[in-house]
Scaffold this active site. Structure first.
Site, PDB file in Angstrom:
ATOM      1  N   LYS A  51      55.661  38.712  42.555  1.00 40.49           N
ATOM      2  CA  LYS A  51      55.052  39.059  43.850  1.00 40.49           C
ATOM      3  C   LYS A  51      56.024  38.847  45.019  1.00 40.49           C
ATOM      4  O   LYS A  51      57.057  38.189  44.875  1.00 40.49           O
ATOM      5  CB  LYS A  51      53.784  38.209  44.035  1.00 40.49           C
ATOM      6  CG  LYS A  51      52.666  38.538  43.035  1.00 40.49           C
ATOM      7  CD  LYS A  51      51.396  37.740  43.346  1.00 40.49           C
ATOM      8  CE  LYS A  51      50.258  38.099  42.409  1.00 40.49           C
ATOM      9  NZ  LYS A  51      49.009  37.364  42.748  1.00 40.49           N
ATOM     10  N   TYR A  59      44.364  46.587  42.568  1.00 43.71           N
ATOM     11  CA  TYR A  59      43.451  45.436  42.625  1.00 43.71           C
ATOM     12  C   TYR A  59      42.000  45.865  42.879  1.00 43.71           C
ATOM     13  O   TYR A  59      41.199  45.050  43.327  1.00 43.71           O
ATOM     14  CB  TYR A  59      43.902  44.455  43.705  1.00 43.71           C
ATOM     15  CG  TYR A  59      44.976  43.484  43.260  1.00 43.71           C
ATOM     16  CD1 TYR A  59      44.729  42.559  42.239  1.00 43.71           C
ATOM     17  CD2 TYR A  59      46.224  43.459  43.860  1.00 43.71           C
ATOM     18  CE1 TYR A  59      45.695  41.647  41.829  1.00 43.71           C
ATOM     19  CE2 TYR A  59      47.207  42.548  43.458  1.00 43.71           C
ATOM     20  CZ  TYR A  59      46.922  41.647  42.442  1.00 43.71           C
ATOM     21  OH  TYR A  59      47.877  40.732  42.051  1.00 43.71           O
ATOM     22  N   ASN A  61      50.989  33.502  45.127  1.00 41.92           N
ATOM     23  CA  ASN A  61      51.178  32.663  43.937  1.00 41.92           C
ATOM     24  C   ASN A  61      52.177  33.262  42.933  1.00 41.92           C
ATOM     25  O   ASN A  61      52.078  33.038  41.729  1.00 41.92           O
ATOM     26  CB  ASN A  61      49.826  32.362  43.290  1.00 41.92           C
ATOM     27  CG  ASN A  61      49.073  33.616  42.902  1.00 41.92           C
ATOM     28  OD1 ASN A  61      49.562  34.719  43.103  1.00 41.92           O
ATOM     29  ND2 ASN A  61      47.902  33.450  42.335  1.00 41.92           N
ATOM     30  N   HIS A 101      51.695  38.031  38.922  1.00 44.95           N
ATOM     31  CA  HIS A 101      50.474  38.608  38.370  1.00 44.95           C
ATOM     32  C   HIS A 101      50.676  38.778  36.875  1.00 44.95           C
ATOM     33  O   HIS A 101      51.788  39.114  36.438  1.00 44.95           O
ATOM     34  CB  HIS A 101      50.189  39.994  38.969  1.00 44.95           C
ATOM     35  CG  HIS A 101      49.180  40.765  38.168  1.00 44.95           C
ATOM     36  ND1 HIS A 101      47.826  40.606  38.334  1.00 44.95           N
ATOM     37  CD2 HIS A 101      49.338  41.651  37.140  1.00 44.95           C
ATOM     38  CE1 HIS A 101      47.198  41.376  37.445  1.00 44.95           C
ATOM     39  NE2 HIS A 101      48.084  42.020  36.711  1.00 44.95           N
ATOM     40  N   GLU A 143      47.184  48.764  33.328  1.00 39.86           N
ATOM     41  CA  GLU A 143      48.168  48.348  34.338  1.00 39.86           C
ATOM     42  C   GLU A 143      49.576  48.843  33.986  1.00 39.86           C
ATOM     43  O   GLU A 143      50.324  49.276  34.869  1.00 39.86           O
ATOM     44  CB  GLU A 143      48.122  46.817  34.485  1.00 39.86           C
ATOM     45  CG  GLU A 143      46.818  46.356  35.132  1.00 39.86           C
ATOM     46  CD  GLU A 143      46.627  44.845  35.165  1.00 39.86           C
ATOM     47  OE1 GLU A 143      45.575  44.412  35.664  1.00 39.86           O
ATOM     48  OE2 GLU A 143      47.514  44.097  34.699  1.00 39.86           O
TER      49      GLU A 143
END
Ligand code: CDP
Ligand code: MG
Length: 140
Positions: A11, A51, A114, A117, A128
Protein backbone atom coordinates in the site's frame (compact mmCIF):
# COMPACT_ATOMS: atom_id res chain seq x y z
CA UNK A 1 -5.46 -25.55 0.53
CA UNK A 2 -2.70 -27.07 -1.57
CA UNK A 3 -0.67 -25.05 -4.01
CA UNK A 4 -2.36 -21.67 -4.41
CA UNK A 5 -2.03 -18.16 -5.78
CA UNK A 6 -3.09 -15.10 -3.84
CA UNK A 7 -3.27 -11.42 -4.60
CA UNK A 8 -1.27 -8.84 -2.63
CA UNK A 9 -0.91 -5.05 -2.59
CA UNK A 10 1.94 -3.11 -1.00
CA UNK A 11 0.00 0.00 0.00
CA UNK A 12 0.96 3.68 -0.40
CA UNK A 13 2.21 4.13 3.19
CA UNK A 14 4.82 1.43 2.49
CA UNK A 15 5.84 2.42 -1.05
CA UNK A 16 6.25 6.02 0.21
CA UNK A 17 8.71 4.83 2.88
CA UNK A 18 10.65 2.68 0.35
CA UNK A 19 9.69 -0.58 2.07
CA UNK A 20 8.91 -2.67 -1.03
CA UNK A 21 12.09 -4.77 -0.75
CA UNK A 22 11.76 -5.35 3.00
CA UNK A 23 8.14 -6.48 2.60
CA UNK A 24 8.98 -8.72 -0.35
CA UNK A 25 11.74 -10.32 1.76
CA UNK A 26 9.11 -11.27 4.37
CA UNK A 27 7.03 -12.99 1.67
CA UNK A 28 10.02 -14.87 0.30
CA UNK A 29 11.27 -15.90 3.74
CA UNK A 30 7.81 -17.39 4.39
CA UNK A 31 8.10 -19.52 1.24
CA UNK A 32 5.85 -17.38 -0.97
CA UNK A 33 7.08 -16.80 -4.52
CA UNK A 34 6.34 -13.45 -6.23
CA UNK A 35 5.20 -14.66 -9.66
CA UNK A 36 3.86 -11.33 -10.95
CA UNK A 37 4.42 -7.77 -9.81
CA UNK A 38 3.95 -4.21 -11.07
CA UNK A 39 3.85 -0.67 -9.73
CA UNK A 40 0.67 1.24 -10.56
CA UNK A 41 -1.12 4.39 -9.43
CA UNK A 42 -4.85 3.69 -9.09
CA UNK A 43 -7.55 6.24 -9.70
CA UNK A 44 -10.08 6.63 -6.88
CA UNK A 45 -12.63 4.88 -9.09
CA UNK A 46 -10.32 1.88 -9.59
CA UNK A 47 -9.67 1.67 -5.84
CA UNK A 48 -13.40 2.01 -5.20
CA UNK A 49 -14.22 -0.93 -7.46
CA UNK A 50 -11.50 -3.04 -5.87
CA UNK A 51 -12.87 -2.37 -2.35
CA UNK A 52 -16.55 -2.45 -3.41
CA UNK A 53 -17.28 -5.11 -0.76
CA UNK A 54 -16.59 -2.42 1.87
CA UNK A 55 -18.68 0.31 0.20
CA UNK A 56 -21.17 0.53 3.07
CA UNK A 57 -18.48 0.74 5.76
CA UNK A 58 -17.68 4.11 7.38
CA UNK A 59 -14.00 3.94 6.38
CA UNK A 60 -14.68 3.29 2.65
CA UNK A 61 -14.20 6.83 1.30
CA UNK A 62 -11.01 7.39 3.31
CA UNK A 63 -9.71 3.97 2.23
CA UNK A 64 -10.29 4.76 -1.46
CA UNK A 65 -8.61 8.17 -1.08
CA UNK A 66 -5.61 6.53 0.60
CA UNK A 67 -5.27 3.69 -1.92
CA UNK A 68 -5.29 6.16 -4.83
CA UNK A 69 -3.06 8.75 -3.13
CA UNK A 70 0.27 7.34 -4.34
CA UNK A 71 1.62 4.33 -6.27
CA UNK A 72 1.16 0.79 -4.99
CA UNK A 73 2.75 -2.54 -5.88
CA UNK A 74 0.23 -5.14 -7.02
CA UNK A 75 1.49 -8.70 -6.98
CA UNK A 76 0.61 -12.37 -7.21
CA UNK A 77 2.13 -14.68 -4.59
CA UNK A 78 2.30 -18.43 -5.09
CA UNK A 79 2.99 -21.33 -2.75
CA UNK A 80 1.58 -24.00 -0.46
CA UNK A 81 -1.55 -22.57 1.22
CA UNK A 82 -0.54 -19.17 -0.13
CA UNK A 83 -3.77 -17.44 0.89
CA UNK A 84 -3.59 -18.29 4.59
CA UNK A 85 0.20 -18.13 4.69
CA UNK A 86 0.11 -14.59 3.31
CA UNK A 87 -2.52 -13.57 5.89
CA UNK A 88 -0.20 -14.91 8.61
CA UNK A 89 2.80 -12.99 7.30
CA UNK A 90 0.68 -9.82 7.01
CA UNK A 91 -0.59 -9.90 10.60
CA UNK A 92 -3.88 -8.52 11.97
CA UNK A 93 -5.63 -5.60 10.24
CA UNK A 94 -4.96 -3.35 13.24
CA UNK A 95 -1.18 -3.22 13.73
CA UNK A 96 -1.71 -2.94 17.50
CA UNK A 97 -3.07 -6.52 17.38
CA UNK A 98 -0.53 -7.89 14.86
CA UNK A 99 1.81 -10.66 16.03
CA UNK A 100 5.50 -9.73 16.42
CA UNK A 101 7.51 -10.11 13.23
CA UNK A 102 4.52 -9.75 10.92
CA UNK A 103 4.55 -7.06 8.20
CA UNK A 104 1.88 -4.99 9.91
CA UNK A 105 3.55 -5.26 13.34
CA UNK A 106 6.86 -4.13 11.87
CA UNK A 107 5.73 -1.53 9.33
CA UNK A 108 2.05 -0.47 9.51
CA UNK A 109 1.30 3.07 10.62
CA UNK A 110 -2.37 2.67 11.62
CA UNK A 111 -5.49 0.57 11.09
CA UNK A 112 -6.12 2.30 7.76
CA UNK A 113 -2.52 2.75 6.60
CA UNK A 114 -1.50 -0.81 7.28
CA UNK A 115 1.08 -1.45 4.52
CA UNK A 116 -0.41 -4.51 2.80
CA UNK A 117 -3.56 -6.06 1.36
CA UNK A 118 -3.99 -9.83 0.96
CA UNK A 119 -6.90 -11.86 -0.44
CA UNK A 120 -9.00 -13.66 2.17
CA UNK A 121 -10.30 -16.70 0.20
CA UNK A 122 -9.76 -18.59 -3.08
CA UNK A 123 -12.76 -16.89 -4.75
CA UNK A 124 -11.61 -13.36 -3.88
CA UNK A 125 -8.01 -14.22 -4.82
CA UNK A 126 -9.13 -15.25 -8.33
CA UNK A 127 -11.26 -12.11 -8.78
CA UNK A 128 -8.55 -9.77 -7.45
CA UNK A 129 -5.77 -11.33 -9.58
CA UNK A 130 -7.94 -11.00 -12.70
CA UNK A 131 -8.71 -7.34 -11.85
CA UNK A 132 -5.03 -6.37 -12.18
CA UNK A 133 -3.27 -9.06 -14.27
CA UNK A 134 -3.90 -10.66 -17.64
CA UNK A 135 -3.13 -14.31 -18.38
CA UNK A 136 0.08 -13.55 -20.27
CA UNK A 137 1.46 -11.65 -17.24
CA UNK A 138 1.19 -14.78 -15.08
CA UNK A 139 4.12 -16.93 -16.07
CA UNK A 140 4.41 -18.94 -12.80
O1 CDP B 1 -7.00 -5.79 4.93
P1 CDP B 1 -7.77 -6.76 5.81
O2 CDP B 1 -8.37 -7.90 5.03
O3 CDP B 1 -6.96 -7.23 6.99
O4 CDP B 1 -8.99 -5.93 6.47
P2 CDP B 1 -10.47 -5.62 5.91
O5 CDP B 1 -11.41 -5.76 7.05
O6 CDP B 1 -10.74 -6.39 4.66
O7 CDP B 1 -10.40 -4.06 5.56
C1 CDP B 1 -9.80 -3.61 4.38
C2 CDP B 1 -8.95 -2.41 4.71
O8 CDP B 1 -9.78 -1.34 5.14
C3 CDP B 1 -7.95 -2.60 5.86
O9 CDP B 1 -6.76 -3.25 5.48
C4 CDP B 1 -7.71 -1.15 6.27
O10 CDP B 1 -6.79 -0.51 5.37
C5 CDP B 1 -9.09 -0.53 6.09
N1 CDP B 1 -9.87 -0.50 7.35
C6 CDP B 1 -9.98 0.70 8.05
O11 CDP B 1 -9.43 1.73 7.62
N2 CDP B 1 -10.70 0.76 9.22
C7 CDP B 1 -11.31 -0.35 9.69
N3 CDP B 1 -12.01 -0.27 10.84
C8 CDP B 1 -11.21 -1.57 9.00
C9 CDP B 1 -10.48 -1.62 7.83
MG1 MG C 1 -9.84 -7.92 3.57
Amino acid sequence: MGFERTFSIIKPDATRRNLTGKINAKFEEAGLRIVAQKRIHMTKEQAGKFYEVHSERPFYDELCDFMSSEPVIVQVLEGESAISKNREVMGATNPADAAPGTIRADFAESMGENSVHGSDAPETAAIEIAYFFSGIELVG
